[in-house]
Design a protein around this motif. Sequence first.
Motif, PDB file in Angstrom:
ATOM      1  N   ILE A 206     -10.736  78.189 -14.168  1.00 33.70           N
ATOM      2  CA  ILE A 206     -10.548  78.983 -14.937  1.00 33.70           C
ATOM      3  C   ILE A 206     -12.297  79.052 -15.486  1.00 33.70           C
ATOM      4  O   ILE A 206     -12.831  79.922 -16.486  1.00 33.70           O
ATOM      5  N   ASN A 209     -11.581  83.037 -14.306  1.00 33.23           N
ATOM      6  CA  ASN A 209     -11.296  83.513 -15.711  1.00 33.23           C
ATOM      7  C   ASN A 209     -12.413  84.075 -16.147  1.00 33.23           C
ATOM      8  O   ASN A 209     -11.894  84.748 -16.708  1.00 33.23           O
ATOM      9  N   GLU A 210     -13.035  83.096 -16.859  1.00 37.37           N
ATOM     10  CA  GLU A 210     -13.805  82.640 -17.980  1.00 37.37           C
ATOM     11  C   GLU A 210     -15.414  83.820 -17.619  1.00 37.37           C
ATOM     12  O   GLU A 210     -15.499  84.667 -17.889  1.00 37.37           O
ATOM     13  N   GLU A 221     -14.208  73.913 -24.787  1.00 34.52           N
ATOM     14  CA  GLU A 221     -13.438  75.005 -25.038  1.00 34.52           C
ATOM     15  C   GLU A 221     -12.429  74.378 -23.296  1.00 34.52           C
ATOM     16  O   GLU A 221     -11.231  74.678 -22.862  1.00 34.52           O
ATOM     17  N   GLN A 225      -8.933  74.352 -22.235  1.00 37.01           N
ATOM     18  CA  GLN A 225      -8.329  75.269 -21.120  1.00 37.01           C
ATOM     19  C   GLN A 225      -7.133  74.388 -20.234  1.00 37.01           C
ATOM     20  O   GLN A 225      -6.723  74.462 -19.353  1.00 37.01           O
ATOM     21  N   THR A 228      -4.259  73.567 -21.511  1.00 36.98           N
ATOM     22  CA  THR A 228      -3.190  74.965 -21.217  1.00 36.98           C
ATOM     23  C   THR A 228      -4.058  75.819 -21.485  1.00 36.98           C
ATOM     24  O   THR A 228      -4.628  77.011 -21.324  1.00 36.98           O
ATOM     25  N   PRO A 230      -5.371  78.953 -19.189  1.00 30.39           N
ATOM     26  CA  PRO A 230      -5.464  80.393 -19.830  1.00 30.39           C
ATOM     27  C   PRO A 230      -4.462  82.085 -18.323  1.00 30.39           C
ATOM     28  O   PRO A 230      -4.762  83.154 -18.247  1.00 30.39           O
ATOM     29  N   GLU A 232      -0.441  81.829 -15.814  1.00 28.56           N
ATOM     30  CA  GLU A 232       0.284  80.692 -15.925  1.00 28.56           C
ATOM     31  C   GLU A 232      -0.015  80.563 -14.496  1.00 28.56           C
ATOM     32  O   GLU A 232       1.996  79.310 -14.394  1.00 28.56           O
TER      33      GLU A 232
END
Length: 846
Positions: A206, A209-210, A221, A225, A228, A230, A232
Amino acid sequence: MHMTDSKFYLGRAYNPNQQTVTDTQIHYDPADLTTHAVVTGMTGSGKTGLCVILLEEAALQGIPAIIIDPKGDLTNLLLHFPGLAPQDFQPWIDADLARRSGKTVEQVAEAASRSWREGLQEWGIPQERVLALKNAAHFTIFTPGSDAGLPVSVLSSLAAPEIPWNENREVLREKITSTVTALLGLVGYTDIDPLRSREHILLSNIFENEWSQGKDVELGELVLQTQTPPFEKLGAFPVETFFPAKDRMELAMVLNNILAAPAFETWREGQSLNIGSLLYTENGRPRHNIFYLAHLSDSERMFFVTLLLSAVETWMRTQGGATTLRTLLYMDEIAGYLPPLRNPPSKAPLLRMLKNARAFGLGLLLATQNPVDLDYKALSNAGTWFIGKLQTEQDKARLLDGLEGASSGVSRTDFDKLISSLGKRVFVLHNIHANQPKLFQTRTTMNFLAGPITRNRIRDLNLLANPGGSLPPQPMMPPVTPDMEETSTPIMMRAVRPVQAPQPSEQPATSIQSSSTKPPVPAFIHEYFLPQNYSLPEAFSAAQQNMPAEVMIESVIYYPTLLASADVRVLDRKHGVDTDLTRAVLVKSPEKRGSVRWEEHPLNSEILNRLETAPAPSTRFSSIDAPLNDVKLMTALQKDFTDWVYRTSAVKARANQTLKVFAGPDVSPAEFMKACADAAREARDAEIEKKTAQIDRQLKTLEDKLAREERELTKDEDELSNRKMEEAGTHIENITGLFGGRRKASRLSSSLTKRRMTQQARADVEESKETIKDLNQQIEDAQKRREEVIAEINDRWGGVVNEITEVTITPKKTDILVNIFGVAWMPHYVVKSGTETFELPAFGAE
C-alpha cells in the motif's frame, strides 16, 4: 589553556601506575567520528558526562546533532550558565535532595555554582567558552506523544518523501520496510519477518503504491485500503487468497485503534521528521535536537526511534559525499535497539547506517552500560571506543572479544589490564586512527549536570535555552476529559496483546438491560472504574471467538464487580526482613450472601495504576445487587479480605544462628551464602589469630636464637680458620729452626699451644652446628603445630557456613493497609454483527 580549535577537548591523560591525572591534554579529531564511536561504562563510571562533553565540543565546532534520549539524561545539555551565578543553578536543584542533606536549596545552589567554577578553572576552561557553547547551537527538546516539550508529528513519516521514486527505489523501499515494521510494532505485532508476515507485505505494498505516485499515506486512508487494497494481486496470488477479507478486517480494526485513541492526538501535530530542517535554523545556526522519550512505553519508544532512524537514513542517502563530520547522530542506552540475537525494527536502519554513513559525513555515537546486549558484528564498524569502568567480568570479556580483531597491536592482556584499572571518569580511548590506546580522565562538563529532568520541567528548559519566545507555538489540544487522562499503558497500545480468556460463567448475559444513569451506590462504599484496555480484536480473542468480517461497536456497558487491594509490610529486624507486598483481587460475580474465596480471584496489581475516576462518555450501566450495594455485607467482606491477606502474606527468611546472619526474601540464596561465608571467615580469622599467637611468639624466639647461633657459627669458623693458619706457621718455623740448628724449647711450647687453640676452635664450631640443627628441628615442630591448629579451625568454621534454617515471618495486622475496597465498574462492548447483538469484555486483567 591550550586547546586545538579544530579538535574536541576531552580531558587529560591519566597515569594508571601513579593513579594521577597528568598535564597532557587529550584531543579527538571529529573527522574520526565518521567511522562512528561507542561509549560504554557502568552506572557511575562517568559515561553520561563523557557523552555530554562530546556533544558540547560538537556544538562548539558547529556540528548539528540528532540526540535520542530514551531515559531523560541528556536534557542537561540545555543547562549552560555562563555567569555561573548561584541563582542560575537554583531552579534546577532537587529540593528533596537538598532537604535530605540538611541544607537549603540556596545553599546547594551556592555549592553547585562554586563547584562548577572551580571545576572549569581546574580544567583550564574560561567562562567565555561556556558562553560560546550557549550561543554555538540552537538547543531544543522534543517530546513525541506529549506536549511537555515540542511535539513531533509522526504522521509526517507517512507522507510521500520529497525525493523522486524512480531514482531512489532502493532507499525508499528500505524506509517503507522500517516504517511498516514500526507501525505494526506499535499495535502489538512484534518480531515480524518482512518477508513472511502477511500484514507487513500488505501494508508495504500500500505504501509503495501511494509513494510511487507521489501521494501521502493518510492513516485513515491506510485503514480503508487495508480493508479494500488498491490492487488485485500480491505476488502471484489474488489479494483475497493471500490475505482474506476477514483477516484484513482484523488488521484494519487494530490500526483504527490508533486513529480513534484520544491519546494519539499529540502524535499528529508538531515538528515533522524532516531531517534537513532539523539540522540548521533559517539563519544557518546548527541545531542540537534532543528527542526525550522517557515518558513513552517500550513499544512507543521503539516505534518512534525506528521512524526517526529511518528518516535520518533517507536524508543521508540524498546527501553528497563527505570526508569530514557533517552531522552527528547520538543515541543514549542503545541496548535493546541493536541486540545481538533479536531483530527489532530499529536494528535494520542502524546496521545500514553503521556500514554506509561514513561516505555521507554522518557519524553515529552510541552509548551503553551493558556491552553484552550489543551486536558486536554490527559495531565492528565502529572506529572509536570509549571504555569506562564495567560492571561485570562478562561485560569486560564481551568487550575484549569485540576489540580483539582491531586492537592496533595491543594484546588482549594489555587491554584487560587497562580496563581493569579504570576508575570514575577514567576511560580508555581506542581509536583505529591512532597508534595506541590512550587512558584519560574526562574534563568537567560546561553544562550543569542536574540529573534526569522530569517531563513537567521540559517546557521550562526549552524556554531557558530559547528565551524571548523563540520557540514554535504549542499545538492547540482538545480539552482533557476523564476518558482521555494518561494511563501507564497508552490507549494506542491496546491491541493484539495476549490475555487470559474469560470463563463462560464470567460473560454477561446477552439480554441487554441497562440504563444511561449509573445506579446509586451507598455513600460508605468506594467506587472505581476499570480501564477500557481491550481493542475489539482483543476482546474477541479473549472470549475465544472469531471476529466476523463485518462488525461494529454499538455502545459500552459497565457491570459492577468487587475490587480489593492491600499493601502489606512484613517487618522483622532480627531476621533482616523488610518486605512490601501488594495483594489484589477482582471478584466479577460475588455471591449475594457475601462469601468469597479470595485466592480464586487474583489480580495483577499493576492494573491498579490505571484505574479511572469516571466512565467513558456515552456509556450505559447494569443494575447493582447485593453484596455490592449492602454496607453491612461489604464491611464484613473487607474484614474477611484483611484476615485473608494476613493469613497468606507470610514470607520466608533464612538464618544462621551460629554466625548470627539473617536475611529476608529479597536476598538471594547465593547472596545469603556469601554473607555466611564472610561472617565465618571473619570469625575463623579471629580465632586463628588468637590461637596461633603463642606459637608465633615461640617461632619468633626460636628464629631469633637461630639467627644468633648462625652468626656465632660464622664467627667460630673464622676463628678456626685463623687458628689453623697460626698452627701451620708455627710448624713451619720449627722445621726451619731444626734444619738451621737453632731449635729451642720455647718454640716447641708455642707449637703445642697453637695446637690446643685450634682444637678448641674446632670444638666451638661443632657445638654451634649441633645447636643450629636442634633449633631448626624446634622451628619445624612449631610450624607443624601451627598448621594443625589452622586446619582444625578451618574445618570447624567451614561446616558452620552450611547450618542454614528457614524461618516463617508473618506480618502484623497493623502493617496491613487496605487502600482499595469497593465497587469497580467493568466495561463491556455491545457488539453488532449482522442481525446479532452481543457483549464482550472491554477490560482484561493481565
